[in-house]
Design an enzyme around this catalytic site. Sequence first.
Site, PDB file in Angstrom:
ATOM      1  N   CYS A   2       0.866  -1.168   0.000  1.00 32.67           N
ATOM      2  CA  CYS A   2       0.000   0.000   0.000  1.00 32.67           C
ATOM      3  C   CYS A   2       0.910   1.228   0.000  1.00 32.67           C
ATOM      4  CB  CYS A   2      -0.867   0.011   1.247  1.00 32.67           C
ATOM      5  SG  CYS A   2      -1.786  -1.519   1.450  1.00 32.67           S
ATOM      6  N   ARG A  27       1.407   1.459  -5.929  1.00 33.32           N
ATOM      7  CA  ARG A  27       1.597   0.496  -4.844  1.00 33.32           C
ATOM      8  C   ARG A  27       0.322  -0.269  -4.500  1.00 33.32           C
ATOM      9  NH1 ARG A  27       6.487   2.081  -2.329  1.00 33.32           N
ATOM     10  NH2 ARG A  27       6.126   0.613  -0.657  1.00 33.32           N
ATOM     11  N   TRP A  74      -3.627  -1.973  -1.325  1.00 29.00           N
ATOM     12  CA  TRP A  74      -3.580  -3.268  -2.013  1.00 29.00           C
ATOM     13  C   TRP A  74      -4.051  -4.261  -0.960  1.00 29.00           C
ATOM     14  CZ3 TRP A  74      -0.982  -7.999  -1.470  1.00 29.00           C
ATOM     15  CH2 TRP A  74      -1.079  -8.842  -2.579  1.00 29.00           C
ATOM     16  N   ASN A  98       0.909   0.161   5.787  1.00 24.61           N
ATOM     17  CA  ASN A  98       1.376  -0.658   4.668  1.00 24.61           C
ATOM     18  C   ASN A  98       2.095  -1.848   5.271  1.00 24.61           C
ATOM     19  OD1 ASN A  98       2.548  -1.728   2.351  1.00 24.61           O
ATOM     20  ND2 ASN A  98       4.239  -0.255   2.352  1.00 24.61           N
ATOM     21  N   GLY A  99       1.663  -3.067   4.914  1.00 22.74           N
ATOM     22  CA  GLY A  99       2.313  -4.266   5.448  1.00 22.74           C
ATOM     23  C   GLY A  99       1.273  -5.228   5.992  1.00 22.74           C
ATOM     24  N   GLU A 480       8.946 -14.784 -19.353  1.00 23.31           N
ATOM     25  CA  GLU A 480       8.606 -13.363 -19.225  1.00 23.31           C
ATOM     26  C   GLU A 480       7.416 -13.003 -20.124  1.00 23.31           C
ATOM     27  OE1 GLU A 480       8.932 -10.938 -17.451  1.00 23.31           O
ATOM     28  OE2 GLU A 480       8.849  -9.101 -18.618  1.00 23.31           O
ATOM     29  N   LYS A 484       3.954 -11.514 -18.768  1.00 18.68           N
ATOM     30  CA  LYS A 484       3.460 -10.213 -19.232  1.00 18.68           C
ATOM     31  C   LYS A 484       2.044 -10.336 -19.763  1.00 18.68           C
ATOM     32  CE  LYS A 484       5.678  -8.012 -18.101  1.00 18.68           C
ATOM     33  NZ  LYS A 484       6.872  -7.714 -17.385  1.00 18.68           N
ATOM     34  N   GLU A 487      -0.523 -11.109 -16.875  1.00 23.00           N
ATOM     35  CA  GLU A 487      -0.768 -10.095 -15.854  1.00 23.00           C
ATOM     36  C   GLU A 487      -1.577  -8.909 -16.364  1.00 23.00           C
ATOM     37  OE1 GLU A 487       3.648  -8.032 -15.562  1.00 23.00           O
ATOM     38  OE2 GLU A 487       2.378  -7.895 -13.814  1.00 23.00           O
ATOM     39  N   HIS A 503       7.524 -33.336 -22.776  1.00 24.38           N
ATOM     40  CA  HIS A 503       7.421 -33.982 -21.469  1.00 24.38           C
ATOM     41  C   HIS A 503       6.104 -33.654 -20.767  1.00 24.38           C
ATOM     42  CE1 HIS A 503      11.481 -35.451 -21.807  1.00 24.38           C
ATOM     43  NE2 HIS A 503      11.862 -34.243 -22.174  1.00 24.38           N
ATOM     44  N   LYS A 603       2.530  -2.541  -7.886  1.00 26.45           N
ATOM     45  CA  LYS A 603       3.876  -2.407  -8.448  1.00 26.45           C
ATOM     46  C   LYS A 603       4.945  -2.858  -7.462  1.00 26.45           C
ATOM     47  CE  LYS A 603       6.726  -0.954 -11.607  1.00 26.45           C
ATOM     48  NZ  LYS A 603       6.860  -1.857 -12.767  1.00 26.45           N
TER      49      LYS A 603
HETATM   50  O1  M6R Z   1      10.383  -4.375  -7.792  1.00 28.18           O
HETATM   51  P1  M6R Z   1      10.807  -5.766  -8.164  1.00 28.18           P
HETATM   52  O2  M6R Z   1      11.612  -5.797  -9.418  1.00 28.18           O
HETATM   53  O3  M6R Z   1      11.497  -6.470  -7.049  1.00 28.18           O
HETATM   54  O4  M6R Z   1       9.456  -6.530  -8.467  1.00 28.18           O
HETATM   55  C1  M6R Z   1       9.457  -7.890  -8.774  1.00 28.18           C
HETATM   56  C2  M6R Z   1       8.137  -8.316  -9.334  1.00 28.18           C
HETATM   57  O5  M6R Z   1       7.100  -8.038  -8.432  1.00 28.18           O
HETATM   58  C3  M6R Z   1       7.818  -7.647 -10.664  1.00 28.18           C
HETATM   59  O6  M6R Z   1       8.818  -7.855 -11.606  1.00 28.18           O
HETATM   60  C4  M6R Z   1       6.481  -8.184 -11.227  1.00 28.18           C
HETATM   61  O7  M6R Z   1       6.614  -9.524 -11.557  1.00 28.18           O
HETATM   62  C5  M6R Z   1       6.025  -7.360 -12.425  1.00 28.18           C
HETATM   63  N1  M6R Z   1       4.668  -6.943 -12.243  1.00 28.18           N
HETATM   64  C6  M6R Z   1       6.066  -8.107 -13.713  1.00 28.18           C
HETATM   65  O8  M6R Z   1       5.684  -7.332 -14.796  1.00 28.18           O
END
Ligand code: M6R
Length: 608
Positions: A2, A27, A74, A98-99, A480, A484, A487, A503, A603
């Site tokens: 958050c 956040r 969040w 936050n936490g 990746e 992407k 998400e 496999h 984020k």
């Molecule tokens: O801030 P960070 O790079 O440590 O974050 C890691 C992941 O949370 C971040 O890369 C997440 O997977 C992204 N939303 C992917 O696009």
Amino acid sequence: MCGIIGIVGNREVAPLLVDALKRLEYRGYDSAGVATIKDGKLDRRRAEGKLANLDRKLGEEPLAGHVGIGHTRWATHGAPTEANAHPHFCNGVAVVHNGIIENFAPLRAELMAKGATFYSQTDTEVVAQLLSAYRQEGLAPREAMQKALGRFEGAYALAVLFEDQPDMILGARSGPPLAVGHGQGEMFLGSDAIALAPFTDEITYLEDGDWVVIKRDLLEIHDRTGKLVERRRQKSQGAAYVVDKGNHRHFMEKEIYEQAEVVSHTLAHYIDFAEGRVKFESSLIDFANLDRLAMSACGTAYYAGLVGKYWFERFARLPVEIDVASEFRYREMPLTGRMAALFISQSGETADTLASLRYCRDHKLTIGAVVNVRESTIARESDAVFPTLAGPEIGVASTKAFTCQLSVLAALAMIAGRARGTLSAEDESKMVRALVEAPRLFNQVLTAIQPQIEMLSRELSRFKDVLYLGRGTSFPLALEGALKLKEISYIHAEGYAAGELKHGPIALIDETMPVIVIAPHDRHFEKTVSNMQEVAARGGRIILITDETGAAATTLETMATIVLPVVDEIVAPILYALPVQLIAYHTAVFMGTDVDQPRNLAKSVTVE
Ligand code: M6R
């Protein structure tokens, strides 16, 4: 996860709180709320969903006052409803958090047994209730805070208002970040420097366990034991960052198109263009004398690390142990021999990555960090910081941070290769030339492939599942690509090593499952083509991302072939990230999802 903000100001603070929350919305964006004190009375406005809803509500029912706190959520404990939105109130105490207070259940039971009534399902409400209980026992705010903090297990950044102390905010940090901003006759608390940037560039970062009292002209910092301590006041770079979309529809699009500039900027930090060599960083990581390198990260940063593993092992003959941080931290990995550890993080605040770092630090390893936020906790707790110069990344889907992480890891693998005598000067200079020229290709490539990808994405949006395949460094890119796509478009996607197809996942292949194959014409190409044949033989639809040589070398029928220029293998993962990002972006845009703030995500992930 958050975002929190607190202001002891000398003007109306509600608009300032909202302005700061806009910068913190990355956040979390499940709900938002602000509370102020006016004429000795606490009042609040809260709204479900995006900050715009709160902003609208404040327009209809304004909130006056020069002192206030704010929150963007969040959700962890309790649905994203207005009742669960912060600030939480209890008898003249207001709290944003936050936490996660991990022991909230026994605390809640204890307070309820004493007659407390809870109005939300959140863990946070116990903070307000406990502080209120201590105040009712006669403790002053500072004493109540010190006593309450001693009872919490878990992670928190807190800002607290007391109705009977209208010119003061208390803050605390254990885990998630919290910074104090020094204004002119005003004082601020915020989750990061970017939130504080409109108000001040003079920042004091709190250390773990610190709690603070801020007033207009007072900052008092206590450590975990309650002792008064000094923390450094420093200039923040947050103010320099312009956080807007420019001419782009979304931050993600802007960030995809910024990559030529930021990768170039990042490479310039590590490469001596005149000498055509990677700059030798007299860093604390003594690559020449390592037996092993441990690496860890989460999400996209982890996939960057996976690419890095291939590079460190190939060019520096340095074995790499890599795992996602949420597993790494609990694996109890024996850290023996001559080892160093490298952590990768855009935000520098990811809880699991930070915990893995601390595990390695406790085992006396030298710690390196590839981070984007220079002032972050991960950067501050590392022995050697290798910055990515991507600038603020606002879109939840990581794009430019990824290619900058790859650029730094490429440079570090070369530094390690040189230090260990496994990379010849000739090879180093060839790779350096290739890397230096790469950013120039980016805009050319994006312009060339964008119309094709936009059309392809319309088609992709009709499917429920998508498979990504790749070999070598294209395997992490397949992971990746799948991350992407899922998400931001919510289409189910999986990434696999191309050789693993037979496999298991091959059972899924039919005409309803597009298979995106990432295959530059490298030493793995022929083998990947064989895997594509296996897909084609089962009616699978292939989308091939390759280079001019690869496209000419295969006669397989594809749903689309995206052709990139031929590049050196050290550049390939960086360049091939672009089509992978664009496919996800355009598919999501076509499907009408919230590209920059996809559902359920945030984020910065500062909880486990
Ligand atoms: O801030 P960070 O790079 O440590 O974050 C890691 C992941 O949370 C971040 O890369 C997440 O997977 C992204 N939303 C992917 O696009």
